[in-house]
Design a protein around this motif. Structure first.
Motif, PDB file in Angstrom:
ATOM      1  N   GLY A  61       9.391 -13.345  18.391  1.00 41.52           N
ATOM      2  CA  GLY A  61       8.135 -13.527  17.676  1.00 41.52           C
ATOM      3  C   GLY A  61       8.104 -14.628  16.638  1.00 41.52           C
ATOM      4  N   ALA A  62       9.236 -15.229  16.325  1.00 40.23           N
ATOM      5  CA  ALA A  62       9.243 -16.336  15.364  1.00 40.23           C
ATOM      6  C   ALA A  62       8.744 -17.613  16.034  1.00 40.23           C
ATOM      7  CB  ALA A  62      10.643 -16.541  14.802  1.00 40.23           C
ATOM      8  N   GLU A  63       8.449 -18.628  15.222  1.00 44.22           N
ATOM      9  CA  GLU A  63       7.898 -19.876  15.758  1.00 44.22           C
ATOM     10  C   GLU A  63       8.880 -21.035  15.717  1.00 44.22           C
ATOM     11  OE1 GLU A  63       4.257 -20.708  13.754  1.00 44.22           O
ATOM     12  OE2 GLU A  63       3.256 -18.897  14.472  1.00 44.22           O
ATOM     13  N   GLY A  64       9.971 -20.891  14.969  1.00 42.55           N
ATOM     14  CA  GLY A  64      10.930 -21.980  14.869  1.00 42.55           C
ATOM     15  C   GLY A  64      11.753 -21.860  13.603  1.00 42.55           C
ATOM     16  N   ILE A  65      12.085 -23.002  12.996  1.00 38.70           N
ATOM     17  CA  ILE A  65      12.859 -23.035  11.753  1.00 38.70           C
ATOM     18  C   ILE A  65      11.900 -22.981  10.576  1.00 38.70           C
ATOM     19  CG2 ILE A  65      14.476 -24.373  10.347  1.00 38.70           C
ATOM     20  CD1 ILE A  65      15.440 -25.682  12.977  1.00 38.70           C
ATOM     21  N   ASN A  66      12.111 -22.037   9.675  1.00 34.82           N
ATOM     22  CA  ASN A  66      11.252 -21.902   8.498  1.00 34.82           C
ATOM     23  C   ASN A  66      11.885 -22.568   7.280  1.00 34.82           C
ATOM     24  OD1 ASN A  66       9.244 -20.220   9.760  1.00 34.82           O
ATOM     25  ND2 ASN A  66      10.683 -18.517   9.627  1.00 34.82           N
ATOM     26  N   LEU A  67      11.036 -23.130   6.439  1.00 32.08           N
ATOM     27  CA  LEU A  67      11.460 -23.618   5.127  1.00 32.08           C
ATOM     28  C   LEU A  67      10.810 -22.729   4.080  1.00 32.08           C
ATOM     29  CD1 LEU A  67      12.850 -25.704   3.250  1.00 32.08           C
ATOM     30  CD2 LEU A  67      10.706 -27.008   3.311  1.00 32.08           C
ATOM     31  N   CYS A  68      11.637 -22.115   3.238  1.00 33.80           N
ATOM     32  CA  CYS A  68      11.142 -21.217   2.195  1.00 33.80           C
ATOM     33  C   CYS A  68      11.578 -21.696   0.825  1.00 33.80           C
ATOM     34  CB  CYS A  68      11.656 -19.795   2.429  1.00 33.80           C
ATOM     35  SG  CYS A  68      11.036 -19.001   3.924  1.00 33.80           S
ATOM     36  N   LYS A  69      10.903 -21.175  -0.197  1.00 32.80           N
ATOM     37  CA  LYS A  69      11.230 -21.525  -1.572  1.00 32.80           C
ATOM     38  C   LYS A  69      11.433 -20.246  -2.380  1.00 32.80           C
ATOM     39  CE  LYS A  69       9.084 -24.941  -3.642  1.00 32.80           C
ATOM     40  NZ  LYS A  69       8.010 -25.727  -4.324  1.00 32.80           N
ATOM     41  N   LEU A  70      12.605 -20.147  -3.023  1.00 33.50           N
ATOM     42  CA  LEU A  70      12.937 -19.015  -3.879  1.00 33.50           C
ATOM     43  C   LEU A  70      12.711 -19.389  -5.336  1.00 33.50           C
ATOM     44  CD1 LEU A  70      14.403 -16.229  -4.477  1.00 33.50           C
ATOM     45  CD2 LEU A  70      16.517 -17.573  -4.570  1.00 33.50           C
ATOM     46  N   ASN A  71      11.944 -18.575  -6.052  1.00 35.57           N
ATOM     47  CA  ASN A  71      11.823 -18.717  -7.500  1.00 35.57           C
ATOM     48  C   ASN A  71      13.022 -17.997  -8.103  1.00 35.57           C
ATOM     49  OD1 ASN A  71      11.191 -18.217 -10.281  1.00 35.57           O
ATOM     50  ND2 ASN A  71       9.033 -18.646  -9.838  1.00 35.57           N
ATOM     51  N   THR A  72      13.969 -18.756  -8.663  1.00 33.97           N
ATOM     52  CA  THR A  72      15.213 -18.160  -9.141  1.00 33.97           C
ATOM     53  C   THR A  72      15.012 -17.325 -10.406  1.00 33.97           C
ATOM     54  OG1 THR A  72      15.746 -20.182 -10.379  1.00 33.97           O
ATOM     55  CG2 THR A  72      16.616 -19.986  -8.139  1.00 33.97           C
ATOM     56  N   GLU A  73      13.857 -17.454 -11.034  1.00 31.16           N
ATOM     57  CA  GLU A  73      13.580 -16.659 -12.229  1.00 31.16           C
ATOM     58  C   GLU A  73      12.975 -15.300 -11.874  1.00 31.16           C
ATOM     59  OE1 GLU A  73      11.146 -18.997 -14.792  1.00 31.16           O
ATOM     60  OE2 GLU A  73      12.725 -20.449 -15.250  1.00 31.16           O
ATOM     61  N   THR A  74      12.075 -15.299 -10.900  1.00 29.42           N
ATOM     62  CA  THR A  74      11.373 -14.057 -10.554  1.00 29.42           C
ATOM     63  C   THR A  74      11.911 -13.393  -9.290  1.00 29.42           C
ATOM     64  OG1 THR A  74       9.707 -15.158  -9.176  1.00 29.42           O
ATOM     65  CG2 THR A  74       9.274 -15.034 -11.557  1.00 29.42           C
ATOM     66  N   GLY A  75      12.612 -14.155  -8.439  1.00 28.97           N
ATOM     67  CA  GLY A  75      13.094 -13.616  -7.173  1.00 28.97           C
ATOM     68  C   GLY A  75      12.071 -13.654  -6.055  1.00 28.97           C
ATOM     69  N   GLU A  76      10.895 -14.206  -6.324  1.00 32.74           N
ATOM     70  CA  GLU A  76       9.857 -14.281  -5.297  1.00 32.74           C
ATOM     71  C   GLU A  76      10.149 -15.408  -4.307  1.00 32.74           C
ATOM     72  OE1 GLU A  76       6.264 -14.745  -7.503  1.00 32.74           O
ATOM     73  OE2 GLU A  76       6.084 -12.609  -7.955  1.00 32.74           O
ATOM     74  N   ILE A  77       9.785 -15.173  -3.039  1.00 34.94           N
ATOM     75  CA  ILE A  77       9.981 -16.159  -1.974  1.00 34.94           C
ATOM     76  C   ILE A  77       8.640 -16.510  -1.360  1.00 34.94           C
ATOM     77  CG2 ILE A  77      11.051 -16.628   0.268  1.00 34.94           C
ATOM     78  CD1 ILE A  77      13.214 -14.643  -0.408  1.00 34.94           C
ATOM     79  N   ASN A  78       8.433 -17.801  -1.133  1.00 35.87           N
ATOM     80  CA  ASN A  78       7.229 -18.276  -0.444  1.00 35.87           C
ATOM     81  C   ASN A  78       7.627 -19.080   0.781  1.00 35.87           C
ATOM     82  OD1 ASN A  78       5.184 -17.291  -2.257  1.00 35.87           O
ATOM     83  ND2 ASN A  78       5.839 -18.862  -3.704  1.00 35.87           N
ATOM     84  N   LEU A  79       6.851 -18.943   1.847  1.00 40.29           N
ATOM     85  CA  LEU A  79       7.041 -19.761   3.042  1.00 40.29           C
ATOM     86  C   LEU A  79       6.358 -21.100   2.822  1.00 40.29           C
ATOM     87  CD1 LEU A  79       7.883 -20.140   6.022  1.00 40.29           C
ATOM     88  CD2 LEU A  79       5.708 -19.060   6.670  1.00 40.29           C
ATOM     89  N   GLU A  80       7.128 -22.194   2.951  1.00 42.36           N
ATOM     90  CA  GLU A  80       6.605 -23.529   2.707  1.00 42.36           C
ATOM     91  C   GLU A  80       6.173 -24.237   3.988  1.00 42.36           C
ATOM     92  OE1 GLU A  80       6.525 -25.151  -0.632  1.00 42.36           O
ATOM     93  OE2 GLU A  80       6.535 -22.982  -0.937  1.00 42.36           O
ATOM     94  N   ASN A  81       6.947 -24.056   5.047  1.00 37.58           N
ATOM     95  CA  ASN A  81       6.645 -24.780   6.285  1.00 37.58           C
ATOM     96  C   ASN A  81       7.394 -24.138   7.445  1.00 37.58           C
ATOM     97  OD1 ASN A  81       5.572 -26.728   7.970  1.00 37.58           O
ATOM     98  ND2 ASN A  81       6.233 -28.455   6.729  1.00 37.58           N
ATOM     99  N   THR A  82       6.919 -24.386   8.651  1.00 38.67           N
ATOM    100  CA  THR A  82       7.591 -23.937   9.866  1.00 38.67           C
ATOM    101  C   THR A  82       7.680 -25.106  10.829  1.00 38.67           C
ATOM    102  OG1 THR A  82       6.779 -21.668   9.625  1.00 38.67           O
ATOM    103  CG2 THR A  82       7.551 -22.318  11.796  1.00 38.67           C
TER     104      THR A  82
END
Length: 367
Positions: free
Chosen positions: A36-57
């Motif tokens: 079900g994935a689409e490929g290689i994901n690029l994510c960003k971790l906020n090292t202060e809060t621990g939150e992760i966002n998807l930046e690109n696929t």
């Protein structure tokens, strides 16, 4: 005076911007597109809060299950478990956090499952689970892969008939301390050893380290002293500690990754040593936990401190942030990446409550 003030203002502004950006840590995620994935994901971790966002696929590659960046972070290499269509290793250039496809080469075996890059970025190594092969590829200055200059076809079996009827090369890594290349073969219960020199590869004087029968070695990592290797064994849920004694590598400890009271089925996957060499971490699929080991500073033997729930299902690969403060766990079957704090004094883990949902994540590679 005016130019001086402008200069100082520019320095302060740059420092502020860098300070703002430093709280983010970007990383690539390898996945299974067949799940079900689409490929290689690029994510960003906020090292202060621990939150992760998807930046690109980045699409156009089938089952990019394992990734490795070059030491200078300019190139990314990914295996593609493409099944009957053929299996490959892909080369990408990393440009402003975008992936630019460079070329691909045959993996010279079915089911490529692991890739590594040498310390100077001159070679790429690939292990194929299905084919039981390992290959070494020269790398051009522009990051492109040449054809493999050698492919090793492993031989042998193990006592677990449904998993060890033939060789299964599961990982391959360049030693950071000498010109040796190691490869764990799950099917033969061996850590194979090769010598890399003058652009060639040959069996080292000690050809392999034999691990306990039916253990199924999968991944491994090096202690920073250069004299100990920790191998995580998939089939019997243990870690084997191997020490260099004179010119030979010998197993000196086998220790379980599971609590004594656990009765179900579980299969180990990944292993990492902390940068300071004080702790070792391993993932349990089934028990769905990270095993935390303390390293004895005298003899580098291991003591199990705790097993911590990964807050997901089937932890495949996991990564420790470059600053050593957090761990990200890729849970394949629950399709989430969970974030943990690492206590640098005790090595213990604490779930932050943060996660990101992504289809079939199986590999974490920090940019």
């Amino acid at each position: 005076m005016k130019h001086y003030i402008l200069f100082i203002w520019g320095v302060l502004l740059s420092t502020f911007v860098l300070g703002q950006n430093s709280k983010y840590q970007e990383f690539f995620v390898g996945t299974y597109t067949s799940e079900g994935a689409e490929g290689i994901n690029l994510c960003k971790l906020n090292t202060e809060t621990g939150e992760i966002n998807l930046e690109n696929t980045f699409t156009g590659i089938e089952n990019p299950s394992f990734l490795r960046l070059s030491p200078n972070k300019k190139f990314l290499y990914a295996v593609s478990e493409a099944g009957d269509a053929g299996s490959f290793v892909y080369a990408y250039e990393v440009v402003n956090n975008e992936l630019k496809f460079l070329n691909k080469q045959s993996s010279n075996g079915q089911g490529p499952c692991h890739v590594d890059v040498s310390s100077k970025g001159s070679y790429v190594a690939v292990a194929c689970y299905g084919g039981g092969t390992t290959s070494i590829y020269p790398v051009l200055k522009n990051g492109k892969l040449m054809e493999a200059f050698i492919t090793n076809v492993n031989s042998g079996t193990g006592p677990v008939k449904d998993r060890q009827a033939k060789p299964h090369a599961h990982s391959i890594k360049f030693s950071p301390f000498e010109s040796l290349v190691f490869s764990a073969d799950l099917g033969t219960d061996q850590l194979d050893i090769y010598q890399l020199n003058f652009g060639g590869l040959k069996k080292a004087e000690q050809k392999f380290v034999k691990l306990p029968p039916g253990s199924g070695p999968r991944h491994f990592d090096f202690h920073p002293n250069g004299k100990v290797i920790y191998v995580i064994n998939e089939l019997n849920s243990t870690v084997s500690a191997i020490r260099k004694e004179g010119n030979d590598w010998k197993v000196f400890q086998n220790i379980s990754t599971l609590p004594k009271d656990f009765k179900g089925e579980s299969y180990c996957a990944d292993i990492h040593v902390s940068k300071d060499g004080k702790y070792v971490y391993g993932s349990n699929r089934g028990h769905n936990s990270i095993a935390v080991f303390e390293v004895n500073p005298t003899d580098q033997s291991l003591k199990l401190l705790e097993t911590v729930s990964v807050e997901g299902n089937w932890p495949r690969n996991f990564g420790i942030t470059p600053d050593g403060t957090r761990m990200l766990v890729a849970n394949q079957r629950s399709s989430n990446i969970t974030v943990f704090n690492i206590d640098k004094e005790t090595g213990r883990l604490e779930f932050t409550g943060k996660e990101i949902k992504l289809p079939a994540p199986v590999c974490i590679e920090f940019l």
